[in-house]
Design a protein around this motif. Structure first.
Motif, PDB file in Angstrom:
ATOM      1  N   HIS C 253     106.248  19.669 -59.834  1.00 43.67           N
ATOM      2  CA  HIS C 253     106.345  18.482 -58.975  1.00 43.67           C
ATOM      3  C   HIS C 253     105.013  17.748 -58.924  1.00 43.67           C
ATOM      4  O   HIS C 253     104.933  16.667 -58.355  1.00 43.67           O
ATOM      5  CB  HIS C 253     106.828  18.868 -57.574  1.00 43.67           C
ATOM      6  CG  HIS C 253     106.075  19.986 -56.930  1.00 43.67           C
ATOM      7  ND1 HIS C 253     105.871  21.203 -57.541  1.00 43.67           N
ATOM      8  CD2 HIS C 253     105.505  20.104 -55.723  1.00 43.67           C
ATOM      9  CE1 HIS C 253     105.203  21.989 -56.743  1.00 43.67           C
ATOM     10  NE2 HIS C 253     104.962  21.362 -55.623  1.00 43.67           N
ATOM     11  N   GLY C 256     104.669  14.038 -60.171  1.00 45.68           N
ATOM     12  CA  GLY C 256     105.391  13.017 -59.424  1.00 45.68           C
ATOM     13  C   GLY C 256     104.701  11.671 -59.246  1.00 45.68           C
ATOM     14  O   GLY C 256     104.538  11.196 -58.128  1.00 45.68           O
ATOM     15  N   ALA C 275     111.428  17.604 -58.314  1.00 42.87           N
ATOM     16  CA  ALA C 275     110.546  16.789 -57.478  1.00 42.87           C
ATOM     17  C   ALA C 275     111.311  16.313 -56.266  1.00 42.87           C
ATOM     18  O   ALA C 275     112.522  16.451 -56.174  1.00 42.87           O
ATOM     19  CB  ALA C 275     110.027  15.585 -58.259  1.00 42.87           C
TER      20      ALA C 275
END
Lengths: 297, 333, 382
Positions: C253, C256, C275
């Motif tokens: 994540h 992102g 994410a």
């Protein structure tokens, strides 16, 4: 299982980063030869060159050759400005004092880069296509070929300049013995300025050609500077040809360490070899001990 | 000169004793604790750089060795923090000998590169040897130091302890400078060949000072670990070594008091700038922390251009000038 | 000599003594923020700072919290542990805040935990490592707003299972975030019967990972997991494209931010990563509980700052709103705020939070959506 193509790939990647170290090392050597100091802001010239090129090609949309020339010229001017305002006025230049001054300038340049370009990473398009080419089982980016080609061109220009032009010979005279050169009528202060200009220009070119492959951001200067410095020392301070070979060697050594030993300790291994060389041949692989004794700290 | 230095140490001790009662709250003590730790390292570095004339861009490595020794021996092996600190200093000193022997034969920029390389290697090992050092995730839950059952768990206590260490370090350094060893060092700095011809054992003396400066740095690192109670490789990178050199250079490399001045100034600078930005905000001028880098570089540049012997020397000369002028005026009457 | 020292001490002490203690006004609520606005993790700190300021302005324009003005004290730790400790001390002892949000990175968060625990001030960190809030018994005052990296790993491994891939290579950055992820990847692999055949790392400042990739290919990996939060992670897909490696690439994540996709160019197509739904808000179902929060945040942020929204700013959004909601209910007493956070349920940008005495993270693996890159944009993976 290590294939031949893998070894070739390591070699190619090593040479790619090595070319950049070589250019940075050349920059260090030019200023070292003229002044006896190490310019810690050398890495920042590389960053400036890369970031400015990005802006000119991606935002202003200039064609690459024009942007290349503009960027190099602009960063060269920055190098001259640095010399005029921070090096030239110094009345009693001790080596340590000048080194701290260059450290201060590098911090200021980093601050300016952060202010103008912010903290993001910037990328620019490759000079000619980003598809990698096949090369005996390994792959090579067209940009890598550009890097190698431009390095060869700069080396050729360097040899020509320092051996066949008057200015170049004057600079060499200053490097060998500054007082004698001055007595012969050479303006040594101007040679110092010229050395900074050339050094900045070479740094900018290094930044320009590598940015398409890596991404340039305001903080990259320090690490590039240190590696270039390592290459310069490895090749023998003051010996630019040695620096080129040492730079490429350092790049290949890094790639080989990552590939054959461990990516975790990659940097440590390359540095360890550097230290071994320094301990056994203190003046660098290609340096001469006589030259080392002349330039005192 | 000896006497003046002792007056100076006494004066510093008096200020240190009074400070906790003068500051508005504990936050300032925290900053002063980090200042003390920087001063401690810089004393050692100044002896090496200013008196022995050897440049080391690798002192962050000794900070790391001290900090990690303290952290690992106490958390993983359950050792007493003092034993861990002592072990850290011992390891640093041994490493200093091993590294110093081949390295101190080099000169100038080659020496700088070698020490830089050494610091980088130590940093990489701290990051990569995850099983031993915890890697980038670091070591946490480091216990506090306690002195005869008296735990150093408030900022006030740690403040006094750290500054006492600085004062002891100053005392040691001042004595060293005015001893035979110190004079031998200054001879080496002046000219190695001349010193050698006079019977000064160059190699041994250079290594002795290198080892001593490593011990100072190791102590500083250990105290850091026992104050923050968490360490990771972050504070011990090569850039920190360069920062230490600039502290000594800004203050004045030829004087121990210069090292203290430089370390104090640059440690207090972020707080000073923050103070400045609050003041400017009252005038509606927006000062962003982004400008800190520029201010730092600017100060460094200005001092190096106009006060090359360092801030301490500059202040000394300007106050001497002021008092000389007053004296002359008085006589003219 | 005495005179010199007088000067030295005067300079030192005057710099310190004459800073007045903060005036704690009765009708103001003081909250501290520590972000890495400059320095090592500035790509995290800037969106976090912008988001916090945006929210504070919004709240104060609407009358404040129960009529009281919200005053944010924003400190920049420059990604440095020492500065983070100084910042925490300043916020607690000088500015007398009732709670702190931030810092931006795992390392700086770990450094200030002893400070907030001793001072008994609640902290909502915006950093990812699970170890920030575990073991809960030692983290009474510490919470965090990002999802757990362990849950991210589980979502990746779930997907690998569906693709019947069991031999993978991992390449992680040597930052706190990367190292924590590497730890989780190795720990959880056994559960899923996944074999990590190659374990490579890279420095966040490095510019070339081909050597590591060659080793990964040579070890027989069938998929690659790249775990980092720094811009350098975009170089991995580019190097893969250069080496003509075709194995599927998963990221964490930490990917992102649309800028990372732009940097990787065409090589980013097809990357799969778990994410928060913020990045693909347009493709999220209209009846999803987070949809409204996400669209409002995205629109307001992009309008105010003319910059793409990122999950990093979202963590600051969640942290500040959780705090504000708690303060609305119980006022400014730190202990009461801490207790209230433990009872909080909140629909945020990272997911639907549900804190408890044993869970100071509040999110589980359903907070993640599997996203992929298609035509240079983030879309939900079908």
């Amino acid at each position: 299982m290590m294939e031949h193509s893998d070894i070739l790939q390591y070699l190619i990647m090593g040479v790619q980063s090595g070319c950049i170290y070589a250019l940075v090392a050349m920059g260090f050597n030019m200023i070292y030869n003229a002044t006896g100091i190490i310019n810690f802001a050398q890495g920042e010239f590389v960053v400036l060159g890369g970031l400015l090129m990005v802006t000119l090609t991606m935002t202003v949309q200039l064609p690459i050759p024009l942007a290349f020339i503009t960027t190099t010229a602009a960063v060269t001017l920055a190098g001259i400005a640095m010399e005029r305002f921070t090096i030239n006025p110094v009345k009693n230049p001790t080596v340590l004092r000048l080194i701290i001054i260059t450290i201060a300038v590098s911090i200021i340049m980093k601050g300016i880069a952060m202010g103008v370009w912010g903290k993001s990473s910037y990328f620019m398009r490759h000079f000619s296509g980003s598809e990698s080419l096949d090369f005996f089982g390994a792959t090579i980016l067209p940009q890598t070929l550009w890097i190698m080609g431009i390095l060869v061109l700069i080396v050729a220009l360097y040899i020509f300049f320092f051996n066949y032009t008057m200015t170049g010979k004057c600079m060499r005279a200053c490097a060998i013995n500054r007082d004698a050169a001055r007595l012969s009528g050479i303006n040594d202060r101007r040679m110092v300025m010229l050395s900074f200009a050339l050094s900045a220009g070479i740094g900018a070119i290094a930044g320009i050609i590598i940015t398409p492959i890596i991404q340039m951001d305001y903080a990259r200067g320090a690490l590039l500077g240190i590696k270039g410095f390592g290459a310069a020392v490895l090749g023998g301070l003051g010996n630019s040809m040695g620096a080129i070979m040492a730079g490429v060697l350092l790049g290949v050594l890094e790639a080989a360490s990552a590939g054959f030993i461990s990516s975790h300790y990659m940097d440590a291994i390359a540095l360890f070899v550097l230290l071994l060389v320094l301990f056994t041949r203190p003046s660098g692989i290609f340096g001469s001990s006589a030259a080392m004794k002349l330039k005192e700290f | 000169m000896n006497v003046k230095d002792y007056y100076g140490i006494g004066f510093l001790a008096a200020i240190v004793a009074a400070l906790p009662f003068m500051v508005a709250n504990d936050y300032y003590l925290g900053i002063l604790i980090f200042t003390a730790l920087n001063c401690l390292t810089c004393i050692g570095l100044c002896l090496l750089l200013g008196y022995a004339g050897q440049i080391s861009m690798g002192h962050s490595a000794f900070l790391a060795i001290g900090a990690y020794s303290s952290a690992l021996f106490t958390t993983k092996l359950g050792w007493n923090p003092w034993a861990a600190m002592g072990a850290g200093m011992a390891i640093s000193m041994v490493v200093a000998v091993l590294v110093g022997l081949p390295t101190l034969k080099l000169k100038g920029h080659y020496l700088a590169m070698a020490t830089l390389g050494f610091a980088s290697i130590v940093h990489v090992v701290c990051v990569a040897a995850v099983d031993i050092t915890g890697g980038p995730s670091g070591v946490s839950n480091i216990p506090r130091l306690s002195l005869f059952g008296f735990e150093l768990n408030t900022d006030t206590r740690i403040f006094y302890f750290c500054w006492t260490m600085v004062i002891l370090g100053l005392y040691l350094a001042v004595n060293l400078i005015h001893s035979r060893v110190g004079r031998g060092l200054q001879a080496i700095h002046g000219s190695e060949d001349a010193a050698s011809s006079l019977g000064v054992n160059i190699t041994v003396d250079k290594i002795k000072i290198f080892v001593l400066s490593a011990a100072f740095a190791s102590l500083s690192g250990s105290l850091y670990a026992h104050y923050v109670l968490y360490i990771d490789p972050g504070p011990f990178d090569v850039m920190h070594s360069v920062l230490l050199i600039t502290m000594v250079a800004v203050g004045g490399i030829h004087s121990i008091w210069g090292a203290i001045t430089g370390a104090t100034l640059l440690s207090l600078l972020p707080e000073g700038l923050s103070f400045l930005s609050e003041g400017l905000a009252k005038f509606n001028i927006q000062y962003k922390t982004d400008y800190d880098t520029l201010v730092y570089g600017g100060i460094l540049l200005v001092i190096m251009l106009f006060m090359p012997e360092g801030l301490f020397d500059g202040l000394r000369r300007s106050t001497a000038m002021v008092f000389r002028l007053n004296g002359e005026k008085g006589q003219g009457k | 000599m005495k005179i010199r020292n007088l000067f030295l001490s005067v300079i030192m002490t005057s710099a310190l003594c004459f800073s007045a203690a903060a005036q704690v006004v009765a009708d103001e609520l003081h909250v501290g923020c520590i972000f890495s606005i400059t320095g090592k993790a500035s790509w995290l700190g800037e969106p976090e700072r912008n988001t916090a300021e945006m929210i504070a302005k919004q709240i104060n324009a609407a009358g404040g919290i129960n009529g009281k003005k919200l005053v944010l004290h924003i400190e920049d730790d420059q990604g440095d542990n020492t500065q983070a400790v100084n910042a925490a001390n300043k916020l607690i002892k000088k500015d007398k805040v009732c709670a702190i949000i931030g810092p931006s990175t795992s390392g700086t968060s770990m450094a200030i935990i002893p400070v907030v625990q001793a001072a008994k001030i609640p902290l909502i960190s915006c950093a990812g490592a699970a170890v920030i809030v575990e073991p809960v018994a030692d983290r009474k005052w510490v919470f965090k707003s990002p999802q757990k990296d362990s849950d991210c790993v589980k979502r990746i491994y779930d997907h690998l299972k569906t693709k019947k891939i069991s031999k993978i290579g991992i390449i992680t950055s040597t930052s706190g975030f990367g190292a924590a992820g590497r730890d989780q990847l190795k720990k959880i692999a056994a559960e899923y019967k996944i074999e990590i055949v190659a374990d490579e790392t890279y420095d966040p400042a490095s510019t070339d990972m081909t050597a590591q990739l060659i080793k990964i290919k040579g070890a027989g990996a069938k998929a690659l997991v790249n775990w980092s939060i720094e811009p350098a992670q975009s170089i991995v897909p580019q190097n893969m494209k250069q080496l003509k490696l075709t194995m599927p690439l998963y990221q964490s994540h930490g990917f992102g931010n649309l800028k990372y996709v732009e940097a990787a160019g065409a090589a980013a197509e097809g990357i799969i990563f778990p994410a928060g739904r913020l990045l693909a808000v347009d493709t999220v179902a209209a009846n999803h509980p987070q949809k409204k929060v996400l669209t409002t945040y995205r629109d307001t942020y992009e309008k105010s700052y003319k910059d793409k929204v990122s999950t990093f700013g979202g963590h600051a959004y969640d942290a500040l709103w959780i705090l504000v909601n708690a303060m609305k209910k119980v006022g400014s007493d730190p202990a009461k705020i801490r207790d209230e956070i433990e009872r909080t349920k909140f629909v945020g940008t990272a997911g639907v939070f549900k804190f408890s005495a044993t869970d100071h993270c509040g999110l589980d693996k359903t907070a993640f959506e599997l996203l992929t890159v298609k035509n240079g944009k983030f879309v939900v993976l079908k």
